[in-house]
Design an enzyme around this catalytic site. Structure first.
Site, PDB file in Angstrom:
ATOM      1  N   ASP A 261       3.813  -2.337   6.364  1.00  4.38           N
ATOM      2  CA  ASP A 261       3.684  -3.135   5.143  1.00  4.38           C
ATOM      3  C   ASP A 261       2.377  -3.879   5.305  1.00  4.38           C
ATOM      4  O   ASP A 261       2.308  -4.880   6.018  1.00  4.38           O
ATOM      5  CB  ASP A 261       4.893  -4.070   4.973  1.00  4.38           C
ATOM      6  CG  ASP A 261       4.902  -4.726   3.600  1.00  4.38           C
ATOM      7  OD1 ASP A 261       3.846  -4.763   2.947  1.00  4.38           O
ATOM      8  OD2 ASP A 261       5.973  -5.219   3.191  1.00  4.38           O
ATOM      9  N   ASP A 272      -0.920  -4.588  -1.672  1.00  7.10           N
ATOM     10  CA  ASP A 272       0.366  -4.692  -0.969  1.00  7.10           C
ATOM     11  C   ASP A 272       0.997  -3.298  -0.919  1.00  7.10           C
ATOM     12  O   ASP A 272       1.482  -2.799  -1.936  1.00  7.10           O
ATOM     13  CB  ASP A 272       1.252  -5.688  -1.733  1.00  7.10           C
ATOM     14  CG  ASP A 272       2.532  -6.015  -0.991  1.00  7.10           C
ATOM     15  OD1 ASP A 272       2.726  -5.538   0.141  1.00  7.10           O
ATOM     16  OD2 ASP A 272       3.356  -6.767  -1.561  1.00  7.10           O
ATOM     17  N   HIS A 357       7.267  -7.955  -7.242  1.00  6.73           N
ATOM     18  CA  HIS A 357       6.621  -9.256  -7.485  1.00  6.73           C
ATOM     19  C   HIS A 357       5.242  -8.962  -8.045  1.00  6.73           C
ATOM     20  O   HIS A 357       4.687  -7.878  -7.827  1.00  6.73           O
ATOM     21  CB  HIS A 357       6.541 -10.083  -6.191  1.00  6.73           C
ATOM     22  CG  HIS A 357       5.883  -9.365  -5.040  1.00  6.73           C
ATOM     23  ND1 HIS A 357       4.523  -9.368  -4.837  1.00  6.73           N
ATOM     24  CD2 HIS A 357       6.401  -8.582  -4.046  1.00  6.73           C
ATOM     25  CE1 HIS A 357       4.241  -8.644  -3.744  1.00  6.73           C
ATOM     26  NE2 HIS A 357       5.358  -8.138  -3.257  1.00  6.73           N
ATOM     27  N   HIS A 364       2.191 -12.875  -3.383  1.00  2.56           N
ATOM     28  CA  HIS A 364       3.350 -13.135  -4.240  1.00  2.56           C
ATOM     29  C   HIS A 364       2.833 -14.046  -5.354  1.00  2.56           C
ATOM     30  O   HIS A 364       2.988 -15.259  -5.309  1.00  2.56           O
ATOM     31  CB  HIS A 364       4.492 -13.786  -3.468  1.00  2.56           C
ATOM     32  CG  HIS A 364       5.103 -12.847  -2.463  1.00  2.56           C
ATOM     33  ND1 HIS A 364       6.000 -13.244  -1.505  1.00  2.56           N
ATOM     34  CD2 HIS A 364       4.957 -11.512  -2.270  1.00  2.56           C
ATOM     35  CE1 HIS A 364       6.368 -12.197  -0.766  1.00  2.56           C
ATOM     36  NE2 HIS A 364       5.734 -11.131  -1.218  1.00  2.56           N
ATOM     37  N   GLU A 382       9.015  -1.713  -4.682  1.00  2.00           N
ATOM     38  CA  GLU A 382       9.226  -1.597  -3.240  1.00  2.00           C
ATOM     39  C   GLU A 382      10.694  -1.520  -2.822  1.00  2.00           C
ATOM     40  O   GLU A 382      11.218  -2.423  -2.189  1.00  2.00           O
ATOM     41  CB  GLU A 382       8.535  -2.740  -2.500  1.00  2.00           C
ATOM     42  CG  GLU A 382       8.774  -4.142  -3.048  1.00  2.00           C
ATOM     43  CD  GLU A 382       8.003  -5.190  -2.236  1.00  2.00           C
ATOM     44  OE1 GLU A 382       8.141  -5.207  -1.012  1.00  2.00           O
ATOM     45  OE2 GLU A 382       7.264  -5.979  -2.844  1.00  2.00           O
ATOM     46  N   ARG A 395      10.816   1.413   3.909  1.00  4.42           N
ATOM     47  CA  ARG A 395      10.398   0.790   2.654  1.00  4.42           C
ATOM     48  C   ARG A 395       9.198   1.590   2.156  1.00  4.42           C
ATOM     49  O   ARG A 395       8.352   2.021   2.942  1.00  4.42           O
ATOM     50  CB  ARG A 395      10.028  -0.685   2.856  1.00  4.42           C
ATOM     51  CG  ARG A 395       9.607  -1.388   1.585  1.00  4.42           C
ATOM     52  CD  ARG A 395       9.650  -2.931   1.664  1.00  4.42           C
ATOM     53  NE  ARG A 395       8.800  -3.507   2.674  1.00  4.42           N
ATOM     54  CZ  ARG A 395       9.217  -3.974   3.846  1.00  4.42           C
ATOM     55  NH1 ARG A 395      10.500  -3.922   4.161  1.00  4.42           N
ATOM     56  NH2 ARG A 395       8.365  -4.489   4.712  1.00  4.42           N
ATOM     57  N   GLU A 397       6.285   1.260  -0.925  1.00  2.00           N
ATOM     58  CA  GLU A 397       5.799   0.262  -1.895  1.00  2.00           C
ATOM     59  C   GLU A 397       4.481   0.707  -2.516  1.00  2.00           C
ATOM     60  O   GLU A 397       3.523   1.030  -1.806  1.00  2.00           O
ATOM     61  CB  GLU A 397       5.597  -1.077  -1.166  1.00  2.00           C
ATOM     62  CG  GLU A 397       5.002  -2.188  -2.013  1.00  2.00           C
ATOM     63  CD  GLU A 397       4.965  -3.535  -1.286  1.00  2.00           C
ATOM     64  OE1 GLU A 397       4.853  -3.548  -0.049  1.00  2.00           O
ATOM     65  OE2 GLU A 397       5.032  -4.562  -1.981  1.00  2.00           O
TER      66      GLU A 397
END
Ligand code: GLY
Ligand code: MN
Ligand code: MN
Length: 427
Positions: A261, A272, A357, A364, A382, A395, A397
């Protein structure tokens, strides 16, 4: 350099939303002390940057749209020239440069700030003072920020004035990205993509997570990123089940997955990215099942990133779809779901975070769950699954730009399918 039309436009948008006879005052960030006479690398307060493009400490911005003297409707205050500071820390910004960066025509020394404010505050054209505050539901911090101290001081100086908050206005403005911001965010994503591609070529069993981090940082730095947009997560095996793992100290094992990440910050804008890859270049059958479950759901929810959608809808849909996937993966049964405590759904054991987000100057940027999506918003997508007992944490994303139609994936073309990842890791 970011074109100053961005900052000019941002200030105009803010001014347009103020009630009559308002003054808005902002302070720049201050350096954060580390120890001895060391400081953490300076990072500008994001709203201050959004309105000025200035990456300096000891600076103020004042906006008073109704003040009769036009030259004082927008004033930027910067640190006066200090020969000793210039000798030790390098050349300081001068008024001409500050004006070029920000597009603010009137630039003064920061030592003049309180006098100018006083003139305007008691002129009859500055009855309501807007202060900036960091308003984020999950934010808790024991350290009083310079913004908070500044706000207290202004209120002491002008106790009889009316006050307003800039945060609701700026949060809403910052959610919709201009073309210049979209371009910079795409550049940030491109650098992050390059870093991930390098890892696809270099990751192998026995490497340490920090060595993988070094590969990423090499690319970030080589491409003039300002650094990480957040603490990078390089998590092998079960470490990936810790959502904010960032020690990055473990050795990578043959047969394990590796969760990234990561995101660089470029020109103060974030990217991100999450991807999950097999350390040895080949997914096991079980890892494939779990990975494809997440990927299928990701493809489904990506369709919801359209005008009118919202984060809440994405979260609810993901939990519903992942529950079905988890049943298929044998984590629990339909029957178990029927009997579960509604306050503790079984699927939450394996998926415990939000799915989206906004990103922007902060990674964020906003998490307003109910705000309907509009073109120009950039949000993450994500989904994940974390099966601690199997040492599997996945994960995936992407960063998605909302348009009138389908969203644009700012990581378009980056390996995401199992075959693409395995092919890129072949060597
Ligand atoms: N990297 C932080 C997040 O994905 O929200
Ligand atoms: Mn992330
Ligand atoms: Mn994210």
């Amino acid at each position: 350099m970011i074109p100053n039309r961005l900052f000019i436009r941002n200030r105009a948008n803010l001014a347009a939303q103020l009630p009559p006879k308002s003054i808005v005052v902002f302070t720049a960030n201050e350096p954060m002390p580390r120890n001895g006479d060391e400081f953490y690398p300076f990072r500008q307060q994001s709203d201050f940057f959004y309105l000025t493009g200035i990456n300096e400490e000891n600076a103020f911005l004042l906006i008073a749209p109704d003040y009769p003297d036009e030259s004082l409707r927008e004033v930027l205050f910067i640190e006066p020239y200090d020969e000793v500071k210039a000798t030790w820390q390098g050349e300081m910004l001068d008024a001409k440069q500050a004006s070029e960066i920000s597009g603010v025509k009137t630039v003064k020394g920061s030592d003049a700030f309180y006098n100018v404010l006083n003139d305007i505050a008691f002129s009859g054209y500055g009855d309501t003072i807007f202060l900036n505050s960091y308003e984020y539901p999950k934010y808790e911090c024991a350290v009083e920020t310079i913004q908070q101290r500044f706000g207290k001081k202004i209120k002491e100086l002008y106790p009889m004035h009316q006050y307003g908050r800039t945060a609701p206005i700026l949060n809403a403005l910052r959610m919709i990205k201009s073309n210049d911001e979209i371009t910079i965010t795409q550049q940030a994503c491109n650098i992050t993509s390059k870093a991930f591609r390098r890892c696809l070529e270099t990751v192998k069993p026995s490497m340490f997570e920090y060595e993988v981090q070094a590969e990423i940082e090499y690319i970030f730095k080589q491409n003039n990123a300002t650094g990480h947009a957040y603490a990078p997560i390089i998590a092998g095996g079960k470490n990936a089940c810790c959502l904010h793992y960032s020690k990055n100290q473990s050795q990578l094992h043959d047969g394990d997955l590796l969760l990234f990440d990561i995101g660089c910050e470029y020109k103060n804008y974030s990217s991100d990215l999450s991807r999950t890859i097999p350390v040895n270049g080949k997914f096991t059958e079980r890892q494939k099942q779990c990975y494809n479950a997440v990927l299928r759901v990701m493809k489904e929810i990506t369709k919801l990133y359209r005008p009118g959608g919202c984060i809440n809808e994405i979260n609810e849909t993901t939990h519903r779809l992942m529950e079905q996937e988890m049943i298929q993966l044998g984590l629990f049964t339909e029957e178990d779901v029927k009997q579960q405590d509604p306050n503790k759904p079984l699927e939450r054991k394996y998926l415990m975070h939000g799915m989206s987000h906004h990103i922007g100057l902060d990674v964020h940027d906003s998490i307003d769950k109910f705000k309907p999506f509009e073109p120009g918003m950039i949000l993450t997508c994500e989904p994940g699954i974390y099966i601690r007992e199997e040492g599997i944490g996945i994960r995936i994303e992407n960063d998605l730009l909302i348009t009138q139609g389908e969203p644009i994936n700012l990581f378009e073309g980056l390996p995401i399918e199992i075959e693409e990842i395995e092919a890129a890791m072949q060597r």
